[in-house]
Design a protein around this motif. Structure first.
Motif, PDB file in Angstrom:
ATOM      1  N   ALA A 233     -10.860  -4.908  -4.975  1.00 58.85           N
ATOM      2  CA  ALA A 233     -10.671  -3.548  -5.480  1.00 58.85           C
ATOM      3  C   ALA A 233      -9.864  -2.711  -4.501  1.00 58.85           C
ATOM      4  O   ALA A 233      -9.018  -1.899  -4.896  1.00 58.85           O
ATOM      5  CB  ALA A 233     -12.018  -2.890  -5.752  1.00 58.85           C
ATOM      6  N   LEU A 234     -10.092  -2.911  -3.214  1.00 62.59           N
ATOM      7  CA  LEU A 234      -9.317  -2.208  -2.188  1.00 62.59           C
ATOM      8  C   LEU A 234      -7.865  -2.671  -2.176  1.00 62.59           C
ATOM      9  O   LEU A 234      -6.942  -1.864  -2.034  1.00 62.59           O
ATOM     10  CB  LEU A 234      -9.940  -2.445  -0.809  1.00 62.59           C
ATOM     11  N   VAL A 235      -7.676  -3.960  -2.313  1.00 64.46           N
ATOM     12  CA  VAL A 235      -6.323  -4.524  -2.274  1.00 64.46           C
ATOM     13  C   VAL A 235      -5.482  -4.015  -3.443  1.00 64.46           C
ATOM     14  O   VAL A 235      -4.317  -3.633  -3.271  1.00 64.46           O
ATOM     15  CB  VAL A 235      -6.383  -6.064  -2.273  1.00 64.46           C
ATOM     16  N   HIS A 236      -6.061  -3.987  -4.630  1.00 62.92           N
ATOM     17  CA  HIS A 236      -5.300  -3.551  -5.798  1.00 62.92           C
ATOM     18  C   HIS A 236      -5.295  -2.033  -5.950  1.00 62.92           C
ATOM     19  O   HIS A 236      -4.252  -1.435  -6.222  1.00 62.92           O
ATOM     20  CB  HIS A 236      -5.848  -4.226  -7.057  1.00 62.92           C
ATOM     21  N   GLY A 237      -6.437  -1.381  -5.759  1.00 65.28           N
ATOM     22  CA  GLY A 237      -6.471   0.075  -5.875  1.00 65.28           C
ATOM     23  C   GLY A 237      -5.730   0.783  -4.765  1.00 65.28           C
ATOM     24  O   GLY A 237      -5.128   1.842  -4.971  1.00 65.28           O
ATOM     25  N   GLY A 238      -5.735   0.185  -3.572  1.00 64.32           N
ATOM     26  CA  GLY A 238      -5.046   0.799  -2.441  1.00 64.32           C
ATOM     27  C   GLY A 238      -3.541   0.654  -2.497  1.00 64.32           C
ATOM     28  O   GLY A 238      -2.818   1.420  -1.867  1.00 64.32           O
ATOM     29  N   GLN A 239      -3.035  -0.351  -3.227  1.00 63.66           N
ATOM     30  CA  GLN A 239      -1.596  -0.630  -3.266  1.00 63.66           C
ATOM     31  C   GLN A 239      -0.993  -0.560  -1.861  1.00 63.66           C
ATOM     32  O   GLN A 239      -0.014   0.149  -1.621  1.00 63.66           O
ATOM     33  CB  GLN A 239      -0.864   0.367  -4.165  1.00 63.66           C
ATOM     34  N   PRO A 240      -1.559  -1.271  -0.895  1.00 69.77           N
ATOM     35  CA  PRO A 240      -1.099  -1.102   0.490  1.00 69.77           C
ATOM     36  C   PRO A 240       0.362  -1.506   0.696  1.00 69.77           C
ATOM     37  O   PRO A 240       0.840  -2.473   0.104  1.00 69.77           O
ATOM     38  CB  PRO A 240      -2.034  -2.023   1.284  1.00 69.77           C
TER      39      PRO A 240
END
Length: 333
Positions: A233-240
């Motif tokens: 969720a962090l990887v996709h929601g964060g769009q780093p």
């Protein structure tokens, strides 16, 4: 607002990693930590003064913070005796456990009797949207780990400090209970309903100035069978735009999973980068953050040099030796 200063409750923690909430507060907001309260059998020690409830109250403590992050996040009957006693003495309570203070009738009653406040920082305070994947302005960096509790939050906090010292625009974005207790704001990601987790990170890291960096606190690990969902969720929601690989090299196995070996940094790099590029094709890995707390200084420096040579990216222990080189890598993007 949670009243400070705190008395940090370590309870009967089985090891040092179990008190990572209290450790984070002590390391990053030492001015808020009056002392520690340990029960019989506690195997953790923050190096703070051991205090009774009365002693800490006389020293100015206003809130007893449950500084233990045990598996399942439960409040034991033995803990509850101390918590009720604290409320009776005029303390507020703060907790990031899944077992909410406000769900315990005896704690609610004890708080009401003395006008105490129960702070459950793991309750989402916003109706988060479902992620839409729309590209946002500004820049974002995310710490991803080979395991849980390897230093992702420490990396993010140290990096935020280093970036600010360089005059860069930076904001630490807390995604767990410890970060929220340290900074006073954030998303309690593992308490968000699954469909809305990625959306909560989009909400946490909105449009910003083109040269502003959101430094997103990492959670879990993509290869940890218990907690991989929160990491994704962090990887996709964060769009780093950038990833930092975090690792603790002395682990015999993954946290809480004795039958699972810790994956290599290269394995996490490849998986994380593949998944990150789903939401942001331009994402790159800019550095490695190594938790060397269980190594001597010479051993730590030799290990960092080897990682750097093997992976071709800056490798630092951001808490022990500073995060300046990671900040430099981000500045170059």
């Amino acid at each position: 607002m949670i009243q400070t200063p705190y008395l940090l409750f370590l309870g009967d923690a089985p090891d040092q990693l179990a008190v990572k909430v209290a450790q984070g507060i002590k390391d990053w907001r030492p001015e808020n930590a009056v002392g520690q309260f340990r029960m019989e059998g506690c195997k953790a020690d923050l190096g703070l003064q051991d205090m009774t409830l009365a002693h800490a109250k006389a020293a100015g403590a206003k809130t007893l913070v449950i500084g233990v992050a045990n598996r399942g996040g439960v409040i034991s009957p033995a803990w509850k005796e101390v918590l009720i006693q604290a409320l009776g003495m005029g303390y507020d309570l703060a907790s990031g456990l899944h077992n909410l203070l406000s769900d315990e009738d005896d704690l609610v009653e004890a708080a009401a009797d003395r006008g105490g406040v129960l702070h459950d920082v793991r309750i989402p305070s916003v109706d988060y949207p479902i992620a839409n994947g729309v590209k946002r302005t500004g820049k974002r960096v995310l710490a991803v780990g080979t395991d849980c509790s390897v230093g992702k939050m420490y990396t993010a906090l140290a990096l935020d400090n280093a970036m600010r010292e360089r005059g860069m625009k930076s904001t630490f974005r807390a995604t767990g209970q410890t970060g929220i207790l340290i900074t006073g704001d954030g998303v309690p990601l593992d308490a968000v309903v699954a469909d809305f987790m990625a959306g909560s990170i989009e909400y946490l890291t909105p449009d910003n100035d083109p040269d502003h960096w959101d430094v997103i606190e990492g959670q879990g690990s993509l290869m940890h069978v218990s907690y991989s969902g929160v990491t994704l969720a962090l990887v996709h929601g964060g769009q780093p735009d950038a990833l930092i690989i975090c690792h603790e090299p002395t682990r015999a196995h993954m946290r809480g999973l004795p039958d699972y070996k810790v994956p290599s940094m290269e394995a996490i790099r490849d998986v994380a980068l593949t998944l990150a590029r789903v939401a942001n094709p331009a994402c790159v890995v800019v550095g490695a953050a190594i938790n060397t707390q269980h190594m001597g200084e010479d051993e730590a420096k030799a290990y960092l040099a080897k990682v750097e040579a093997d992976m071709g990216i800056p490798a630092v222990d951001p808490f022990r030796f500073g995060a300046e080189r990671l900040a430099e890598a981000l500045e170059a993007i």
